[in-house]
Design a protein around this motif. Structure first.
Motif, PDB file in Angstrom:
ATOM      1  N   ILE A  24       8.437  92.724  29.665  1.00 39.35           N
ATOM      2  CA  ILE A  24       9.031  92.174  28.447  1.00 39.35           C
ATOM      3  C   ILE A  24      10.488  91.836  28.773  1.00 39.35           C
ATOM      4  CG2 ILE A  24       9.643  92.611  26.036  1.00 39.35           C
ATOM      5  CD1 ILE A  24       7.391  94.752  25.993  1.00 39.35           C
ATOM      6  N   PRO A  25      10.841  90.561  28.801  1.00 48.15           N
ATOM      7  CA  PRO A  25      12.225  90.178  29.115  1.00 48.15           C
ATOM      8  C   PRO A  25      13.204  90.590  28.017  1.00 48.15           C
ATOM      9  CG  PRO A  25      10.724  88.307  29.365  1.00 48.15           C
ATOM     10  CD  PRO A  25       9.961  89.399  28.676  1.00 48.15           C
ATOM     11  N   ARG A  26      14.422  90.861  28.435  1.00 50.00           N
ATOM     12  CA  ARG A  26      15.511  91.174  27.504  1.00 50.00           C
ATOM     13  C   ARG A  26      15.598  90.088  26.435  1.00 50.00           C
ATOM     14  NH1 ARG A  26      21.486  89.972  27.688  1.00 50.00           N
ATOM     15  NH2 ARG A  26      22.392  91.623  26.392  1.00 50.00           N
ATOM     16  N   GLY A  27      15.786  90.502  25.178  1.00 50.55           N
ATOM     17  CA  GLY A  27      15.924  89.560  24.071  1.00 50.55           C
ATOM     18  C   GLY A  27      14.619  89.160  23.409  1.00 50.55           C
ATOM     19  N   THR A  28      13.487  89.573  23.969  1.00 47.32           N
ATOM     20  CA  THR A  28      12.182  89.230  23.391  1.00 47.32           C
ATOM     21  C   THR A  28      12.021  89.882  22.020  1.00 47.32           C
ATOM     22  OG1 THR A  28      11.150  89.037  25.571  1.00 47.32           O
ATOM     23  CG2 THR A  28       9.670  89.438  23.711  1.00 47.32           C
ATOM     24  N   LEU A  29      11.514  89.121  21.050  1.00 46.87           N
ATOM     25  CA  LEU A  29      11.157  89.673  19.745  1.00 46.87           C
ATOM     26  C   LEU A  29       9.896  90.502  19.942  1.00 46.87           C
ATOM     27  CD1 LEU A  29      11.618  89.822  16.663  1.00 46.87           C
ATOM     28  CD2 LEU A  29      10.241  87.730  16.472  1.00 46.87           C
ATOM     29  N   ILE A  30      10.011  91.799  19.733  1.00 45.38           N
ATOM     30  CA  ILE A  30       8.908  92.735  19.985  1.00 45.38           C
ATOM     31  C   ILE A  30       8.101  93.030  18.731  1.00 45.38           C
ATOM     32  CG2 ILE A  30       8.439  95.164  20.573  1.00 45.38           C
ATOM     33  CD1 ILE A  30      10.676  94.990  22.586  1.00 45.38           C
ATOM     34  N   TRP A  31       8.796  93.145  17.608  1.00 43.31           N
ATOM     35  CA  TRP A  31       8.160  93.542  16.348  1.00 43.31           C
ATOM     36  C   TRP A  31       8.818  92.795  15.210  1.00 43.31           C
ATOM     37  CZ3 TRP A  31      10.212  95.789  11.932  1.00 43.31           C
ATOM     38  CH2 TRP A  31       9.302  96.318  11.014  1.00 43.31           C
ATOM     39  N   LYS A  32       8.022  92.461  14.199  1.00 45.69           N
ATOM     40  CA  LYS A  32       8.548  91.821  12.996  1.00 45.69           C
ATOM     41  C   LYS A  32       7.819  92.408  11.793  1.00 45.69           C
ATOM     42  CE  LYS A  32       9.614  87.261  11.136  1.00 45.69           C
ATOM     43  NZ  LYS A  32      10.975  87.600  10.800  1.00 45.69           N
ATOM     44  N   ASP A  34       5.867  92.498   8.718  1.00 45.17           N
ATOM     45  CA  ASP A  34       4.938  91.514   8.176  1.00 45.17           C
ATOM     46  C   ASP A  34       4.251  92.139   6.971  1.00 45.17           C
ATOM     47  OD1 ASP A  34       2.850  89.763   7.559  1.00 45.17           O
ATOM     48  OD2 ASP A  34       2.515  89.248   9.657  1.00 45.17           O
ATOM     49  N   PRO A  35       4.684  91.778   5.746  1.00 45.44           N
ATOM     50  CA  PRO A  35       4.131  92.395   4.546  1.00 45.44           C
ATOM     51  C   PRO A  35       2.629  92.189   4.353  1.00 45.44           C
ATOM     52  CG  PRO A  35       5.954  90.905   3.986  1.00 45.44           C
ATOM     53  CD  PRO A  35       5.721  90.814   5.466  1.00 45.44           C
ATOM     54  N   PRO A  63      12.416 105.317   5.704  1.00 47.66           N
ATOM     55  CA  PRO A  63      12.968 104.642   4.522  1.00 47.66           C
ATOM     56  C   PRO A  63      13.158 103.149   4.762  1.00 47.66           C
ATOM     57  CG  PRO A  63      14.234 106.609   5.068  1.00 47.66           C
ATOM     58  CD  PRO A  63      13.291 106.369   6.205  1.00 47.66           C
ATOM     59  N   ASP A  64      12.845 102.358   3.748  1.00 53.32           N
ATOM     60  CA  ASP A  64      13.092 100.918   3.814  1.00 53.32           C
ATOM     61  C   ASP A  64      14.594 100.713   3.656  1.00 53.32           C
ATOM     62  OD1 ASP A  64      13.316  98.186   3.484  1.00 53.32           O
ATOM     63  OD2 ASP A  64      11.645  98.029   2.082  1.00 53.32           O
ATOM     64  N   ARG A  65      15.244 100.182   4.676  1.00 50.99           N
ATOM     65  CA  ARG A  65      16.698 100.008   4.641  1.00 50.99           C
ATOM     66  C   ARG A  65      17.136  98.893   3.696  1.00 50.99           C
ATOM     67  NH1 ARG A  65      17.934  99.361  10.757  1.00 50.99           N
ATOM     68  NH2 ARG A  65      15.730  98.860  10.876  1.00 50.99           N
ATOM     69  N   ARG A  66      16.200  98.087   3.249  1.00 51.00           N
ATOM     70  CA  ARG A  66      16.533  97.003   2.321  1.00 51.00           C
ATOM     71  C   ARG A  66      16.438  97.455   0.876  1.00 51.00           C
ATOM     72  NH1 ARG A  66      12.042  93.348   3.551  1.00 51.00           N
ATOM     73  NH2 ARG A  66      11.115  95.390   3.583  1.00 51.00           N
ATOM     74  N   ASP A  67      15.606  98.482   0.606  1.00 47.73           N
ATOM     75  CA  ASP A  67      15.395  98.945  -0.766  1.00 47.73           C
ATOM     76  C   ASP A  67      15.061 100.434  -0.736  1.00 47.73           C
ATOM     77  OD1 ASP A  67      14.496  99.539  -3.351  1.00 47.73           O
ATOM     78  OD2 ASP A  67      13.435  97.640  -3.572  1.00 47.73           O
ATOM     79  N   PRO A  68      15.944 101.290  -1.237  1.00 50.64           N
ATOM     80  CA  PRO A  68      15.724 102.743  -1.175  1.00 50.64           C
ATOM     81  C   PRO A  68      14.563 103.233  -2.029  1.00 50.64           C
ATOM     82  CG  PRO A  68      17.664 102.249  -2.500  1.00 50.64           C
ATOM     83  CD  PRO A  68      17.209 100.946  -1.881  1.00 50.64           C
ATOM     84  N   ASN A  69      13.954 102.361  -2.805  1.00 44.69           N
ATOM     85  CA  ASN A  69      12.813 102.748  -3.623  1.00 44.69           C
ATOM     86  C   ASN A  69      11.498 102.723  -2.853  1.00 44.69           C
ATOM     87  OD1 ASN A  69      14.239 103.108  -6.158  1.00 44.69           O
ATOM     88  ND2 ASN A  69      14.566 100.893  -6.068  1.00 44.69           N
ATOM     89  N   ASP A  90      15.945  97.343  20.208  1.00 49.45           N
ATOM     90  CA  ASP A  90      16.978  97.296  19.180  1.00 49.45           C
ATOM     91  C   ASP A  90      16.319  97.188  17.813  1.00 49.45           C
ATOM     92  OD1 ASP A  90      19.107  96.792  17.488  1.00 49.45           O
ATOM     93  OD2 ASP A  90      19.688  94.908  18.453  1.00 49.45           O
ATOM     94  N   VAL A  91      16.464  98.233  16.994  1.00 56.59           N
ATOM     95  CA  VAL A  91      15.891  98.246  15.647  1.00 56.59           C
ATOM     96  C   VAL A  91      16.989  98.179  14.583  1.00 56.59           C
ATOM     97  CG1 VAL A  91      13.774  99.445  16.319  1.00 56.59           C
ATOM     98  CG2 VAL A  91      15.779 100.774  15.601  1.00 56.59           C
ATOM     99  N   SER A  92      18.146  97.647  14.936  1.00 56.64           N
ATOM    100  CA  SER A  92      19.261  97.611  13.986  1.00 56.64           C
ATOM    101  C   SER A  92      18.973  96.695  12.791  1.00 56.64           C
ATOM    102  CB  SER A  92      20.564  97.214  14.673  1.00 56.64           C
ATOM    103  OG  SER A  92      20.461  95.948  15.279  1.00 56.64           O
ATOM    104  N   SER A  93      18.108  95.713  12.951  1.00 57.89           N
ATOM    105  CA  SER A  93      17.674  94.874  11.835  1.00 57.89           C
ATOM    106  C   SER A  93      16.469  95.548  11.176  1.00 57.89           C
ATOM    107  CB  SER A  93      17.257  93.486  12.341  1.00 57.89           C
ATOM    108  OG  SER A  93      16.509  92.813  11.347  1.00 57.89           O
ATOM    109  N   PRO A  94      16.423  95.587   9.842  1.00 53.15           N
ATOM    110  CA  PRO A  94      15.268  96.217   9.189  1.00 53.15           C
ATOM    111  C   PRO A  94      13.985  95.396   9.276  1.00 53.15           C
ATOM    112  CG  PRO A  94      16.773  95.352   7.544  1.00 53.15           C
ATOM    113  CD  PRO A  94      17.439  95.164   8.879  1.00 53.15           C
ATOM    114  N   GLU A  95      14.076  94.165   9.763  1.00 56.62           N
ATOM    115  CA  GLU A  95      12.893  93.304   9.773  1.00 56.62           C
ATOM    116  C   GLU A  95      12.444  92.852  11.153  1.00 56.62           C
ATOM    117  OE1 GLU A  95      13.235  90.167   6.935  1.00 56.62           O
ATOM    118  OE2 GLU A  95      13.765  91.541   5.325  1.00 56.62           O
ATOM    119  N   GLU A  96      13.242  93.117  12.193  1.00 57.40           N
ATOM    120  CA  GLU A  96      12.894  92.652  13.536  1.00 57.40           C
ATOM    121  C   GLU A  96      13.356  93.666  14.583  1.00 57.40           C
ATOM    122  OE1 GLU A  96      13.282  87.841  13.058  1.00 57.40           O
ATOM    123  OE2 GLU A  96      15.114  88.970  13.457  1.00 57.40           O
TER     124      GLU A  96
END
Length: 133
Positions: A24-32, A34-35, A63-69, A90-96
């Motif tokens: 897996i090369p650096r910078g590859t989107l690994i997870w997204k 998907d509702p 916890p969902d970092r976008r909505d604490p509910n 890198d999981v710093s984004s709650p969606e990717e």
């Protein structure tokens, strides 16, 4: 949902881990997020659970970092990704999630759980119980 090929195996970090099938090369989107597949569970629903269901959610949700509910329950093997102080994802984004560096075939995918919890990470149940003390 994981966007790279992985497999589960015994982890030297903790229990079961997620491992890369291919490079897996650096910078590859690994997870997204998907509702259509990943579940957002209301905190009220989570808190009403008990026994094996509650234990499972405690271990594999965060916890969902976008909505604490809400809490997030990933529908695929991403829920087995273990913590590392120096992760390769890198999981710093709650969606990717992106590869922080090149990841070799057979290498365990890791992330820093501290991104999911404001005061450092605990399993949800541990965090929940400590708030009632």
């Amino acid at each position: 949902m994981l966007l790279v090929d992985v497999y589960l195996d015994k982890s030297p970090i903790q229990g079961i881990g997620v491992f890369a099938k291919n490079a897996i090369p650096r910078g590859t989107l690994i997870w997204k997020l998907d509702p259509r597949f990943d579940r957002l569970i209301e905190v009220e629903t989570y808190e009403r659970e008990a026994g094996p269901v509650k234990n499972y959610l405690d271990r594999y949700s965060y916890p969902d970092r976008r909505d604490p509910n809400y809490i997030v329950f990933e529908a695929d093997d991403a829920r087995y990704m273990n913590h590392a102080d120096e992760p390769n994802c890198d999981v710093s984004s709650p969606e990717e999630t992106f590869a922080l560096r090149d990841i070799a075939p057979g290498e365990e995918l890791t992330c820093n759980y501290n991104h999911f919890f404001e005061t450092g990470f605990d399993f949800l149940g541990d965090r929940h119980l400590s708030s009632e003390d």
